[in-house]
Design a protein around this motif. Structure first.
Motif, PDB file in Angstrom:
ATOM      1  N   PRO A 191       0.786  -1.243   0.000  1.00 15.18           N
ATOM      2  CA  PRO A 191       0.000   0.000   0.000  1.00 15.18           C
ATOM      3  C   PRO A 191       0.810   1.281   0.000  1.00 15.18           C
ATOM      4  O   PRO A 191       0.397   2.267  -0.622  1.00 15.18           O
ATOM      5  N   GLU A 192       1.958   1.300   0.664  1.00 16.43           N
ATOM      6  CA  GLU A 192       2.695   2.567   0.784  1.00 16.43           C
ATOM      7  C   GLU A 192       3.338   2.977  -0.536  1.00 16.43           C
ATOM      8  O   GLU A 192       3.217   4.121  -0.974  1.00 16.43           O
ATOM      9  N   VAL A 193       4.027   2.052  -1.181  1.00 15.18           N
ATOM     10  CA  VAL A 193       4.671   2.412  -2.453  1.00 15.18           C
ATOM     11  C   VAL A 193       3.620   2.632  -3.542  1.00 15.18           C
ATOM     12  O   VAL A 193       3.784   3.506  -4.404  1.00 15.18           O
ATOM     13  N   MET A 194       2.528   1.877  -3.493  1.00 13.46           N
ATOM     14  CA  MET A 194       1.451   2.104  -4.457  1.00 13.46           C
ATOM     15  C   MET A 194       0.874   3.507  -4.292  1.00 13.46           C
ATOM     16  O   MET A 194       0.650   4.227  -5.283  1.00 13.46           O
ATOM     17  N   ALA A 195       0.654   3.912  -3.050  1.00 10.60           N
ATOM     18  CA  ALA A 195       0.081   5.239  -2.803  1.00 10.60           C
ATOM     19  C   ALA A 195       1.031   6.346  -3.258  1.00 10.60           C
ATOM     20  O   ALA A 195       0.602   7.343  -3.860  1.00 10.60           O
ATOM     21  N   ARG A 237       2.204  10.563  -7.287  1.00  7.08           N
ATOM     22  CA  ARG A 237       3.160  11.222  -8.179  1.00  7.08           C
ATOM     23  C   ARG A 237       2.804  10.999  -9.651  1.00  7.08           C
ATOM     24  O   ARG A 237       3.617  11.281 -10.534  1.00  7.08           O
ATOM     25  N   ASP A 238       1.609  10.488  -9.891  1.00  8.85           N
ATOM     26  CA  ASP A 238       1.098  10.298 -11.262  1.00  8.85           C
ATOM     27  C   ASP A 238       1.987   9.391 -12.105  1.00  8.85           C
ATOM     28  O   ASP A 238       2.196   9.641 -13.302  1.00  8.85           O
ATOM     29  N   LEU A 286      10.614   7.777  -8.864  1.00 13.73           N
ATOM     30  CA  LEU A 286       9.840   8.022  -7.646  1.00 13.73           C
ATOM     31  C   LEU A 286      10.765   8.491  -6.524  1.00 13.73           C
ATOM     32  O   LEU A 286      10.430   9.431  -5.786  1.00 13.73           O
ATOM     33  N   ALA A 287      11.933   7.858  -6.407  1.00 14.60           N
ATOM     34  CA  ALA A 287      12.900   8.305  -5.405  1.00 14.60           C
ATOM     35  C   ALA A 287      13.330   9.740  -5.681  1.00 14.60           C
ATOM     36  O   ALA A 287      13.467  10.555  -4.755  1.00 14.60           O
TER      37      ALA A 287
END
Length: 444
Positions: A77-81, A86-87, A201-202
């Motif tokens: 859930p966290e990385v998906m969110a 961040r589109d 993402l990072a």
């Protein structure tokens, strides 16, 4: 803190509340949590980029590809969110068609072998980690006692050495059970990748932190005492109230601490070992395997730790990702790029047919012995007696704290676990900073 350690440039020190060492997803997540709470901090990274074991490079075609951590799934859930916020564009991994094994098996036999290996894994995870009957036992020792078909046991070994990247005789059974139980996805972990790369993402997270992120600045020494910490880098000294070492345990163990960490903590950091993995992306003009009714997923029965799957962004960007893990990676790392390409492509041809020889690009990343994060997706405990290692590291030696994906209560060794671990550590540090004792000691 000893008197001679207190003579360091007292009037010229840079000061902050928290220094975070390591700008992987653990450090980035901790930093964002501190920023939201209004805490002053500095995030220091030895590399010239953020992301840690997540990395992107340009292949020979000029395409930006993930050369490190890449995949995610809806049960994370966290990385998906974060990716949705961040589109990012989710690319669903192609899994239609037959799963391939080599040496080849009939599809029904391959399916039966796969389910047999998963049954062994499920049986293993049904054992309590503190069961006295498995004390001192390695995963290899336990597997020898099982009465499953040899094909299922071989597939299980390939799965374990491919995922955890160490030979099974090095890994304590209790540790693998405890580790694997925290990986709770019900959908395949290879469900999605990000078109823009996981590295992007990072970079987005680091962008929110601005000039608080400092790249290319390895930490050489961490001095600590009742009055706080001094983090020494090649560029100077930073004095802080707390420090978070957001590095894999085996890497954190290499830092110099003054005074030395408590013996129990130093020992706990020293019982981890990085595995070995080489990640390869092979680009093709078209996804030829799909035309043959194949998924592109291949497991080599004669080479434990070798696995491939479809990593195409779309039909115009056809690709297979090949993972070489564990002892096989150690053997193949002696090959130069040309020899490695011949080794891999030849094996893909034998498994998927002659079209596998028509690669238009071959990009490999050898993570073995990586200077800043070790050689695989995560470190593992290799001491069967180190039952309290994680607990000891998480307790730290305030004002020195530790966090890493390996220590996460969920998805250890994954980006998901790194995010969770970073947030937990930041909240622990916030509690320390806000305690009456800490506030009094800092003179606030």
């Amino acid at each position: 803190m000893r008197e001679d350690q207190g003579r360091l440039l007292t009037d010229e020190l840079e000061r902050t509340d928290v220094v975070i060492v390591g700008a992987g997803f653990t450090g980035l997540s901790a930093a964002l949590e501190l920023k939201q709470a209004g805490i002053d901090f500095v995030l220091i990274e030895a590399r010239d980029r953020v992301g840690g074991r997540v990395e992107a490079v340009r292949n020979g075609l000029g395409e930006r590809i993930d050369s490190g951590g890449q995949f995610l799934c809806e049960d994370m859930p966290e990385v998906m969110a974060l990716a949705k916020a961040r589109d990012k564009t989710f690319v669903e991994t192609y899994v239609e068609g037959d799963f391939t094994t080599h040496p080849s098996m009939q599809p029904k036999d391959a399916k039966q072998t796969y389910y047999g290996a998963m049954a062994i894994r499920e049986r293993m995870n049904g054992i309590e980690p503190d069961d006295p009957s498995i004390a001192g036992m390695s995963v290899a020792g336990w597997l020898e006692q099982q009465h499953d078909p040899i094909d299922a046991k071989t597939a299980f070994r390939s799965m374990i050495e491919g995922l955890w990247c160490l030979p099974m005789d090095k890994v304590p059974l209790w540790h693998l059970i405890d580790n694997d139980r925290r990986i709770t996805n019900e959908v395949p972990e290879l469900q999605y990748s990000l078109r823009e790369t996981m590295q992007s993402l990072a970079e987005d997270l680091a962008g929110d932190l601005g000039d608080r992120v400092r790249l290319g600045e390895p930490v050489t020494r961490v001095e600590h005492g009742s009055q706080g910490v001094r983090v020494v880098t090649g560029n100077g000294v930073i004095q802080a109230r707390q420090v978070l070492v957001a590095l894999p345990p085996a890497t954190a163990a290499k830092l110099v601490f003054a005074p030395a960490l408590p013996a129990t903590l130093a020992k706990a950091l020293g019982v981890w070992e990085s595995g070995a993995v080489i990640k390869i992306l092979v680009r093709y003009p078209k996804p030829f395997w799909r035309e043959q009714g194949l998924s592109g997923m291949v497991m080599w029965r004669d080479l434990p730790g070798l696995f491939a799957c479809d990593a195409s962004r779309d039909a115009e960007h056809a690709a297979l990702v090949v993972f070489v893990g564990g002892p096989l990676a150690l053997a193949w790392r002696a090959l130069d790029e040309a020899a490695l390409r011949v080794e891999v492509v030849t094996r893909l041809q034998k498994a998927l047919g002659p079209d596998a020889g028509d690669a238009v690009d071959f990009s490999s990343r050898d993570w073995i012995g990586d200077r800043w994060s070790g050689g695989a997706y995560s470190d593992l405990i290799v001491d069967v007696t180190a039952r309290d290692a994680e607990r000891t590291i998480l307790s730290g030696a305030p004002p020195v704290h530790f966090a890493a994906s390996e220590l996460s209560p969920s998805f250890p060794g994954y980006v998901e676990g790194a995010i969770v671990a970073g947030r937990i550590a930041a909240r622990k540090i916030l509690a320390q900073l806000q305690s009456p004792i800490a506030t009094s000691a800092s003179g606030s």
